[in-house]
Scaffold this active site. Structure first.
Site, PDB file in Angstrom:
ATOM      1  N   LYS A  96       0.882  -1.174   0.000  1.00 29.40           N
ATOM      2  CA  LYS A  96       0.000   0.000   0.000  1.00 29.40           C
ATOM      3  C   LYS A  96       0.911   1.213   0.000  1.00 29.40           C
ATOM      4  CE  LYS A  96      -2.886   2.027   3.352  1.00 29.40           C
ATOM      5  NZ  LYS A  96      -3.206   3.419   3.032  1.00 29.40           N
ATOM      6  N   ALA A 184      -9.343   5.597   3.984  1.00 27.93           N
ATOM      7  CA  ALA A 184      -9.114   6.713   4.912  1.00 27.93           C
ATOM      8  C   ALA A 184     -10.301   7.659   5.062  1.00 27.93           C
ATOM      9  CB  ALA A 184      -7.883   7.529   4.527  1.00 27.93           C
TER      10      ALA A 184
HETATM   11  C1  LIG Z   1      -3.963   2.112   8.288  1.00 27.48           C
HETATM   12  C2  LIG Z   1      -3.803   2.881   7.083  1.00 27.48           C
HETATM   13  O1  LIG Z   1      -3.405   2.387   6.077  1.00 27.48           O
HETATM   14  C3  LIG Z   1      -4.153   4.304   7.115  1.00 27.48           C
HETATM   15  O2  LIG Z   1      -3.139   5.037   6.533  1.00 27.48           O
HETATM   16  C4  LIG Z   1      -5.434   4.435   6.396  1.00 27.48           C
HETATM   17  O3  LIG Z   1      -5.366   5.388   5.457  1.00 27.48           O
HETATM   18  C5  LIG Z   1      -6.616   4.477   7.301  1.00 27.48           C
HETATM   19  O4  LIG Z   1      -7.160   5.739   7.535  1.00 27.48           O
HETATM   20  P1  LIG Z   1      -8.236   5.954   8.704  1.00 27.48           P
HETATM   21  O5  LIG Z   1      -7.480   5.746   9.967  1.00 27.48           O
HETATM   22  O6  LIG Z   1      -8.740   7.344   8.531  1.00 27.48           O
HETATM   23  O7  LIG Z   1      -9.291   4.914   8.529  1.00 27.48           O
END
Ligand SMILES: CC(=O)[C@@H](O)[C@H](O)COP(=O)(O)O
Length: 257
Positions: A96, A184
């Protein structure tokens, strides 16, 4: 079924592993979510070795796939090096890819992202790019060899949900055959359901579960919301309309005579 780089995945919920009150709660939340993919930051694992080893045992017990991430990387070089190390540590070519461009919003540096994606795919990585909903950037990432895209719902950790529904809908419409994962900014199960109703293929989230009052219950709630959202999408929902339309037939009137 979902297909990420030739791997079939039944669960449409991808879960992050940071910020849980304890490793045991993380494990219970992962089980309750039904996830088959956990994202893990290399920095966390290499930083505190003993804790890292325990953590690795926990992931192995859960029997899920690991999606290493380059969280916290702010340059192409840093992201590429982190990805290379992650491949060694976790034994997977999945990555990722996060290249953060701005400190307040943690917005992706989309220029650096495309450059890093190109380098990594040429080295045999299977890249999951954390991006915005920008159509041109999406096209460039696909040109760079990415086979799926992970646009943000909102800035990481904000829990705001889907900030730009128009842009996300438009991304879905432009790339009907590319797996799209909202990554996210999700705060509540209804946000995840809304993403699935837009036709997104999956949702990646972390903070909303890890920081909930009851992370295990919240993980289960997200799993059910994502299933419901997907089922709703497949059932072909009606379009909203401006004018009222009676849902009860108007032929035949009651008569008092
Ligand atoms: C765990 C991860 O990969 C984070 O960078 C992701 O973007 C999650 O974002 P949130 O914590 O806002 O769900």
């Amino acid at each position: 079924m979902l297909n990420f780089y030739g791997v079939e995945i039944a669960s449409r919920l991808l879960l992050g592993t940071a910020q849980y009150p304890s490793p045991a709660i993380l494990a219970d939340a992962a089980r309750a979510s039904g996830t088959e993919i956990l994202t893990v930051s290399l920095r966390r694992e290499s930083g505190r070795l003993r804790e890292g080893q325990d953590f690795w045992g926990l992931i192995a017990d859960l029997g899920v796939r690991v999606l290493p991430n380059t969280a916290g990387c702010h340059s192409v070089k840093e992201a590429v090096t982190t990805a290379q190390m992650a491949r060694e540590v976790f034994g997977t070519s999945w990555i990722k890819l996060e290249v953060i461009g701005e400190a307040d919003t943690l917005q992706p540096d989309v220029f650096g992202l495309v450059e890093a994606a190109r380098i990594l795919t040429s080295e045999g990585f299977e890249v999951f790019p954390y991006t915005t909903e920008d159509l041109v950037v999406a096209e460039r990432l696909l040109d760079a060899g990415c086979k799926l895209l992970m646009p943000w719902g909102a800035p990481i950790g904000t829990g705001m949900g889907l900030n730009n529904v128009y842009g996300l809908r438009s991304l879905r419409a432009h790339f009907p055959d590319v797996p799209l994962v909202i990554d996210a900014g999700i705060g509540r199960p209804s946000h995840a359901a809304a993403a699935m109703e837009l036709g997104y293929d999956a949702v990646l989230l972390n903070t909303a579960v890890a920081k909930a009052g009851d992370p295990v219950a919240m993980a289960g709630a997200f799993a059910r919301a994502i299933e419901a959202g997907r089922a709703g999408f497949l059932a072909d929902p009606i379009e909203p309309r401006d004018m009222a339309a009676p849902s009860t037939p108007v032929f035949g009137r009651a008569s008092l005579a």
